[in-house]
Structure formats: C-alpha cells, structure tokens
Design a protein around this motif. Sequence first.
Motif, mmCIF file in Angstrom:
data_model
loop_
_atom_site.group_PDB
_atom_site.id
_atom_site.type_symbol
_atom_site.label_atom_id
_atom_site.label_comp_id
_atom_site.label_asym_id
_atom_site.label_seq_id
_atom_site.Cartn_x
_atom_site.Cartn_y
_atom_site.Cartn_z
ATOM 1 N N UNK A 54 39.701 46.392 39.811
ATOM 2 C CA UNK A 54 40.436 46.053 38.736
ATOM 3 C C UNK A 54 41.871 45.551 39.094
ATOM 4 N N UNK A 55 42.404 45.834 39.981
ATOM 5 C CA UNK A 55 43.597 45.401 40.360
ATOM 6 C C UNK A 55 43.800 43.687 40.389
ATOM 7 N N UNK A 56 44.950 43.434 39.915
ATOM 8 C CA UNK A 56 44.931 42.086 39.634
ATOM 9 C C UNK A 56 45.203 41.296 40.942
ATOM 10 N N UNK A 57 45.508 41.833 42.205
ATOM 11 C CA UNK A 57 45.369 41.302 43.444
ATOM 12 C C UNK A 57 44.051 41.030 44.084
ATOM 13 N N UNK A 58 42.988 42.081 43.730
ATOM 14 C CA UNK A 58 41.709 41.658 44.207
ATOM 15 C C UNK A 58 41.162 40.631 43.783
ATOM 16 N N UNK A 59 40.348 39.806 44.692
ATOM 17 C CA UNK A 59 39.785 38.638 44.527
ATOM 18 C C UNK A 59 38.439 38.406 45.239
ATOM 19 N N UNK A 60 37.510 39.173 44.492
ATOM 20 C CA UNK A 60 36.371 38.848 45.344
ATOM 21 C C UNK A 60 35.247 37.881 44.862
#
Length: 478
Positions: A54-60
């Motif tokens: 849910x963190x905005x920096x995560x981009x999976x």
Amino acid sequence: MSSTTPLSTEALCKSIAFLILFLLSFYIILFDHDHHYQPSDLLETFKLKFPSSSLPLANNPPPIPTNLSHIVFGIVGSMNTWKHKKSYTQAWWRPNVTRGYLFLDRAPTQEFLPWPSSSPPFRVNEDVYNLRTHLKMSSPSQVRIVRTIMETFKQGDEDVRWYVMADDDTILVTDNLVEVLAKYDHTKYFYIGSNSECVKSNFDHSFEMAFGGAGYALSYPLAAALASKLDSCLERYAYLWTSDSILYSCLSDLGVSLTHNKGFHQIDLRRDISGLLSSHPQTPFLSLHHIDAIDPIFPNKNRSQSINHLMKASKADHSRVLQQTICYHKPTNWSFSISWGYSAHIYEAIFPRSFLRRPLETFRPWKNGRPPFYMFNVRWQSNNPCEVPHVFFFDSLETSGEEDRIVTSYVRVASRGLPLCSSTGNHSADYITKILVFSPAKIPMQDGGGECCDIVHRAEINTTEVRYRDCVNQEIIA
C-alpha cells in the motif's frame, strides 16, 4: 564548570513536548481504543496497518506470463540415426525462436557440416566412462541420456522457467506446451509428463514414471536441484537399465512425484495408430514419439511427410489439433466425429459420445502379453456396418481473416466396402467424398473444454459441411 542557560533549558523542554506529542499521535493512529497492545507488538502492528503493497513507493508490475522464451529444450540424439530422424525435430523446431540443444554421443561428421539453423544447435555429451561409477553402470548409454538434463542445465541459459526433455524422434507442439506449463508455478518443484499407453510397459517400470521419449518438463528449481545431485544419485542407481527409471528414482529421493498430463504420447504401440489419434483425450496435444515404430499417420505419405502435414494443421490452430468434436445429423441418423487437423468419421447410426470417445483398436500393443493391453478403453474393430466408420483424412486448409474462420477439408481415401447399416431410417454415406469443417480462426479452444457443431448436408451432394460453434449452456449432445 558549565551551567545550563535559560535558552538551552527552554529548547530542551520544547523538544520533549514535541516528542511526547508525536508519540501520542502515533499511538492514536496505530491503535484501536478497544485493544491493548504490548510494546513487542509495535512492529508487527505497523506492518499490518501499513503493508508494503500500500506504500506509494511500491510499484510491483504484474508477472510476465510464461512464453516460449522461458523454455529450454534438451533433445537426446545419436549420430548413428540423426540422418534419418532430423526431419522429425526440424518439423517443430523454430530457428531463432526456440531455445535448446541437441545432445549427440559424438561430434558430427563432415557430412552434417556446416550445421544448419533448421536444427537445434548441437552439443556433444560428456564421456560417461570418465565417471568414477562407470564400472557399476548397467547401461552407459542410458546414463548418458539422463545426464543430458544436467548438461542442458549447465549451458547457463538465462530467464529459464522450464526444461523440456525429449528424444530426436519426438515431435512437440510448442505453443500448447507453453499454455500447459503456464498453469503451473515454475518457482516450485514440478515433474510433468505421462506414462506409457501400455499396461505391461508401466508394470515393468512404474505407473508413476514419465516415459522420456514422450517428453517431460522440469521446473527450473527442480532441474537445478537435480543437476547438483545427479552424479551422486547415479552412484545409488547405476544398476538400473533405463534412463527414465534412473530419473524417476532420483526425483523420488528429492520428494517429487509425477504430475500426469495426457497430452504427452509415448506411443508404445505398433502399426496403425489412426484409431488413437481420431479419439484424442480432451487435453492439448503436446507430443508424439516412436514415429519410426508405427505406420505413417496419413495414407499415401511417408513418415516425414505425414508429420509435416500434421504440423501444418498445428501451426494454423494448435489449440484444436487432434481435438475430438462429435455431433449428429438426425435426418440421416449419422454420427460425425472430427479430430481437427487429422481425420473425420461418419457413422451410419447414432452413437453416444461416451462410445465414440473410445479409440478404435487399429493398433497393437508394444509388447505381447495378457490383456488388458492398454491404459484406456478401446473399441474392437468389427464388420458391423453400423459400427464401422467412413474415414476421411485431413487434406488442406484455408484461413479467412475477414470471416474469422479456418476451413479444413477431409477427403475419403478408400471405400468402406460394407453394405448400408440396416437400422430403420438410416442412410448410406458411401457417396460422400469430402467433409469441410468450419472453425473459428481467432477464438482458441479451451483446455478441457468442448465445442458443438452443426451439420449442413443436402442429399445427393458429395460434400458435407461441419460448422463449429459454442455449446449452449447445459446443452445435451445425444
């Protein structure tokens, strides 16, 4: 001796107040007033409240589906037979698309050089007589075959999910392999293949062992584990006579069992296998082995020509090739059984699907013995004109992109030579010489699914049409 100034005391008090306010806010946000948490729960609670996804920096990004580039093929061959078997491998190999290697027992002679791109790049197997276990080996040639798995892995190909092993007289349908393997988790241990068609062959070896000539697939982590342990495993099982038995034993020691798939075909059969290919199991066709031990699968063609003819249909629609579709023409009491891209049968009587899905026993078992011979039910051949089909074989195909359809034609090769089925209301199909099958070009057949069809027939016209369509919900075909 230093003293605390009023300014520094004031700054310290502000810092403490700010810290207390921050901790109080953090506590209110993090905890529900109905629960009481211990300090040791703090980190775990934070993870639950703020998961990494849910963190905005995560981009999976979504995982890339398995495709042909994720598969490496290991083909076992011999220089003594390659001249006669290379056409089978070349029928499915795609230069600059498929990845893999042909492993030979010795280097090619000048007759085969320069090596053509139409064949897999070759490698020469390591000399098994250099192994410390060579004196214990019951069959060094079989040890060479099983070590081909390790030698294929040692080539160091990148971004591999699956290793598919087969013999040089095996044809593979690579697009169907991709779609089947994509359904499994390639990050786990998987050993996928099929046993023999014959009861005796399985009894002699194992009912839970993949027969290697049909081809089998190993997931990358399983191949890696096997490659690291194989030579030590050979010390335990050097007395075994077949490569398949050695592999099965080594994988069993790793705690891995066979995942059965009926699309792999060892073809431990002899003579005419048209009865089997005309009633293929409802699963994607993956492979065909022992081509030199059976009759050519198409009449009036040699073995190599027959395989290329079948692959022509496979390239047009790999999802439907050899898939059986059954429908009826009630005005004439005819049953139609279509094995797409291979054959079409007309029966002068209405038979249920459960009957027509049993292969006609046009073949014989690999070894003589007591019945039951096969791992499946068969229909015995008879002279009953109601049970003997009019047989038509795949002849040609046309693709119409504008109309989104493929038209395959099936022609009669020989007369049935029997009288009319005498049941009341039946009609002779002797005058039919061609069957045209219309199927979708852009909608693949689903694995395990089935299609329905309608018959377009006019009396005294020697061509009959079969038009594929989706089955209506809960449609009964009988």
